[in-house]
Design a protein around this motif. Structure first.
Motif, PDB file in Angstrom:
ATOM      1  N   VAL A  92       8.537  34.557  58.021  1.00 56.20           N
ATOM      2  CA  VAL A  92       9.920  35.440  58.198  1.00 56.20           C
ATOM      3  C   VAL A  92      10.934  34.531  57.879  1.00 56.20           C
ATOM      4  N   GLU A  93      12.120  35.203  57.819  1.00 56.48           N
ATOM      5  CA  GLU A  93      13.275  34.317  57.449  1.00 56.48           C
ATOM      6  C   GLU A  93      14.551  34.847  58.112  1.00 56.48           C
ATOM      7  N   ARG A  94      15.705  34.359  58.574  1.00 58.07           N
ATOM      8  CA  ARG A  94      16.817  35.006  59.164  1.00 58.07           C
ATOM      9  C   ARG A  94      17.886  35.038  58.065  1.00 58.07           C
ATOM     10  N   ARG A  95      18.696  36.197  58.074  1.00 56.85           N
ATOM     11  CA  ARG A  95      19.680  36.499  57.300  1.00 56.85           C
ATOM     12  C   ARG A  95      20.810  37.104  58.216  1.00 56.85           C
ATOM     13  N   THR A  96      21.783  36.736  57.904  1.00 57.08           N
ATOM     14  CA  THR A  96      23.137  37.407  58.566  1.00 57.08           C
ATOM     15  C   THR A  96      23.091  38.789  58.316  1.00 57.08           C
ATOM     16  N   HIS A  97      23.388  39.338  59.819  1.00 51.86           N
ATOM     17  CA  HIS A  97      23.713  40.556  59.726  1.00 51.86           C
ATOM     18  C   HIS A  97      24.708  41.125  59.099  1.00 51.86           C
ATOM     19  N   PRO A  98      24.578  42.246  58.156  1.00 46.79           N
ATOM     20  CA  PRO A  98      25.476  42.795  57.602  1.00 46.79           C
ATOM     21  C   PRO A  98      26.762  43.168  57.909  1.00 46.79           C
ATOM     22  N   THR A  99      26.948  43.713  59.150  1.00 43.20           N
ATOM     23  CA  THR A  99      28.238  43.648  59.621  1.00 43.20           C
ATOM     24  C   THR A  99      28.615  42.851  60.807  1.00 43.20           C
ATOM     25  N   ASP A 100      27.960  42.364  61.351  1.00 45.33           N
ATOM     26  CA  ASP A 100      28.075  41.243  62.473  1.00 45.33           C
ATOM     27  C   ASP A 100      27.861  39.680  62.127  1.00 45.33           C
ATOM     28  N   GLY A 101      28.638  39.056  61.571  1.00 44.24           N
ATOM     29  CA  GLY A 101      28.560  37.746  61.139  1.00 44.24           C
ATOM     30  C   GLY A 101      28.079  36.692  61.976  1.00 44.24           C
ATOM     31  N   ARG A 102      27.913  37.057  63.394  1.00 47.01           N
ATOM     32  CA  ARG A 102      27.394  36.137  64.319  1.00 47.01           C
ATOM     33  C   ARG A 102      25.956  36.356  64.300  1.00 47.01           C
ATOM     34  N   ALA A 103      25.469  37.578  64.097  1.00 51.75           N
ATOM     35  CA  ALA A 103      24.186  37.797  64.488  1.00 51.75           C
ATOM     36  C   ALA A 103      23.204  37.824  63.008  1.00 51.75           C
ATOM     37  N   LYS A 104      21.735  37.335  63.486  1.00 48.48           N
ATOM     38  CA  LYS A 104      21.031  37.129  62.435  1.00 48.48           C
ATOM     39  C   LYS A 104      19.881  38.404  62.580  1.00 48.48           C
ATOM     40  N   CYS A 105      19.343  38.902  61.470  1.00 47.45           N
ATOM     41  CA  CYS A 105      18.215  39.658  61.262  1.00 47.45           C
ATOM     42  C   CYS A 105      17.164  39.172  60.685  1.00 47.45           C
ATOM     43  N   ILE A 106      16.142  39.540  61.126  1.00 53.26           N
ATOM     44  CA  ILE A 106      15.063  38.598  61.012  1.00 53.26           C
ATOM     45  C   ILE A 106      14.211  39.766  59.841  1.00 53.26           C
ATOM     46  N   PHE A 107      13.800  39.170  58.656  1.00 52.56           N
ATOM     47  CA  PHE A 107      12.826  39.580  57.651  1.00 52.56           C
ATOM     48  C   PHE A 107      11.335  39.039  57.600  1.00 52.56           C
ATOM     49  N   LEU A 108      10.583  39.905  56.990  1.00 49.47           N
ATOM     50  CA  LEU A 108       9.403  39.141  56.501  1.00 49.47           C
ATOM     51  C   LEU A 108       9.697  38.644  55.004  1.00 49.47           C
ATOM     52  N   THR A 109       8.789  37.534  54.847  1.00 47.25           N
ATOM     53  CA  THR A 109       8.987  37.001  53.673  1.00 47.25           C
ATOM     54  C   THR A 109       7.965  37.515  52.538  1.00 47.25           C
ATOM     55  N   PRO A 110       8.310  37.182  51.234  1.00 48.54           N
ATOM     56  CA  PRO A 110       7.364  37.634  50.118  1.00 48.54           C
ATOM     57  C   PRO A 110       5.925  36.906  50.427  1.00 48.54           C
ATOM     58  N   LEU A 111       6.034  35.977  50.926  1.00 44.50           N
ATOM     59  CA  LEU A 111       4.560  35.225  51.320  1.00 44.50           C
ATOM     60  C   LEU A 111       3.793  36.299  52.381  1.00 44.50           C
ATOM     61  N   LEU A 112       4.580  36.703  53.349  1.00 45.23           N
ATOM     62  CA  LEU A 112       3.748  37.285  54.377  1.00 45.23           C
ATOM     63  C   LEU A 112       3.350  38.627  53.500  1.00 45.23           C
ATOM     64  N   HIS A 113       4.187  39.402  52.909  1.00 47.33           N
ATOM     65  CA  HIS A 113       3.723  40.516  52.194  1.00 47.33           C
ATOM     66  C   HIS A 113       2.904  40.365  51.188  1.00 47.33           C
ATOM     67  N   ALA A 114       2.595  39.151  50.617  1.00 44.50           N
ATOM     68  CA  ALA A 114       1.598  38.835  49.482  1.00 44.50           C
ATOM     69  C   ALA A 114       0.439  38.796  50.359  1.00 44.50           C
ATOM     70  N   ASN A 115      -0.066  38.354  51.560  1.00 49.20           N
ATOM     71  CA  ASN A 115      -1.024  37.821  52.427  1.00 49.20           C
ATOM     72  C   ASN A 115      -1.202  38.974  53.582  1.00 49.20           C
ATOM     73  N   LYS A 116      -0.356  40.023  53.592  1.00 49.34           N
ATOM     74  CA  LYS A 116      -0.686  41.041  54.910  1.00 49.34           C
ATOM     75  C   LYS A 116      -2.181  41.678  54.800  1.00 49.34           C
ATOM     76  N   HIS A 117      -2.650  41.795  53.359  1.00 44.39           N
ATOM     77  CA  HIS A 117      -3.999  42.431  53.422  1.00 44.39           C
ATOM     78  C   HIS A 117      -5.029  41.646  54.145  1.00 44.39           C
ATOM     79  N   VAL A 118      -4.960  40.206  54.304  1.00 42.60           N
ATOM     80  CA  VAL A 118      -5.795  39.306  55.094  1.00 42.60           C
ATOM     81  C   VAL A 118      -5.764  39.837  56.453  1.00 42.60           C
ATOM     82  N   GLY A 119      -4.697  40.289  57.168  1.00 45.57           N
ATOM     83  CA  GLY A 119      -4.430  40.598  58.569  1.00 45.57           C
ATOM     84  C   GLY A 119      -5.355  41.957  58.628  1.00 45.57           C
TER      85      GLY A 119
END
Length: 166
Positions: A92-119
Motif C-alpha cells: 500500500v501507499e499513502r497519498r495526500t487527500h485530494p481536498t484535505d491536505g492534512r489527510a492521507k488516503c491509502i491505496f493499493l500498489t501495483p505490486l499488490l494488484h499484480a500479486n492479488k491472484h496469489v491470495g
C-alpha cells in the motif's frame, strides 16, 4: 463512574451434546472462522488485520485511515500501524487527500494488484478443501441458512443500537 454491562451466561460443559444449543453453534462457527483465518494467514504471510485492510481496500481503494478504522471496527491508531506494515511490504501507499491536505488516503500498489491472484488462489484452495464431500444442494442450503441468520442478527443489532442510541 459507570460500569460496563456484564451478562452472566449459565455455566455449560465446554462441549455440550445438545447440537441445537447456542453454545454449540457459537463454538462451531467460531472454531471454523478461526481455523480458516489461521490457514489463510499462514499461506499469505500477512496478519489477520493486514488481510482485512487489503480486502477492504480491494473493495474501496483510497480510504483514509479513519474510514478504514470505521469500516473494520479497529482503532484508528492500530490501523495506522497495520498500514505502516503493509507500506513497508510495498503493498500500500499513502497519498495526500485530494481536498484535505492534512489527510492521507491509502491505496493499493501495483505490486499488490499484480500479486492479488496469489491470495485469491489461497482462498479458492482453502474453500475447495472446506467444502470437500458436501453435496452442492447441502452447501447452497447452508449458505441460505447463514444468510438468514445474518439477516436475523442484523435486525437484532439494529434494534439494540436504536435502544442504546449507538
Amino acid at each position: 463512574m459507570s460500569r460496563a454491562k456484564i451478562d452472566i451466561v449459565p455455566e455449560q460443559a465446554p462441549h455440550t451434546d445438545d447440537l441445537l444449543s447456542p453454545q454449540h453453534f457459537l463454538e462451531v462457527i467460531n472454531n471454523l472462522g478461526t481455523l480458516l483465518a489461521a490457514v489463510y494467514d499462514r499461506r499469505s504471510g500477512l496478519t489477520r488485520n493486514q488481510t482485512r485492510i487489503v480486502i477492504e481496500l480491494l473493495q474501496r481503494d483510497g480510504q483514509t485511515q479513519t474510514e478504514l478504522a470505521h469500516a473494520l471496527s479497529i482503532h484508528k491508531v492500530s490501523v495506522g500501524i497495520y498500514v505502516a506494515e503493509l507500506e513497508a511490504l510495498g503493498l500500500v501507499e499513502r497519498r495526500t487527500h485530494p481536498t484535505d491536505g492534512r489527510a492521507k488516503c491509502i491505496f493499493l500498489t501495483p505490486l499488490l494488484h499484480a500479486n492479488k491472484h496469489v491470495g485469491q488462489e489461497h482462498y479458492a484452495a482453502i474453500h475447495g478443501t472446506a467444502i470437500e464431500g458436501i453435496a452442492r444442494k447441502d452447501y447452497l442450503t447452508m449458505l441460505d441458512c447463514l444468510k438468514r441468520m445474518r439477516d436475523n442478527v442484523s435486525k437484532l443489532d439494529a434494534i439494540d443500537r436504536e435502544k442504546t442510541g449507538a
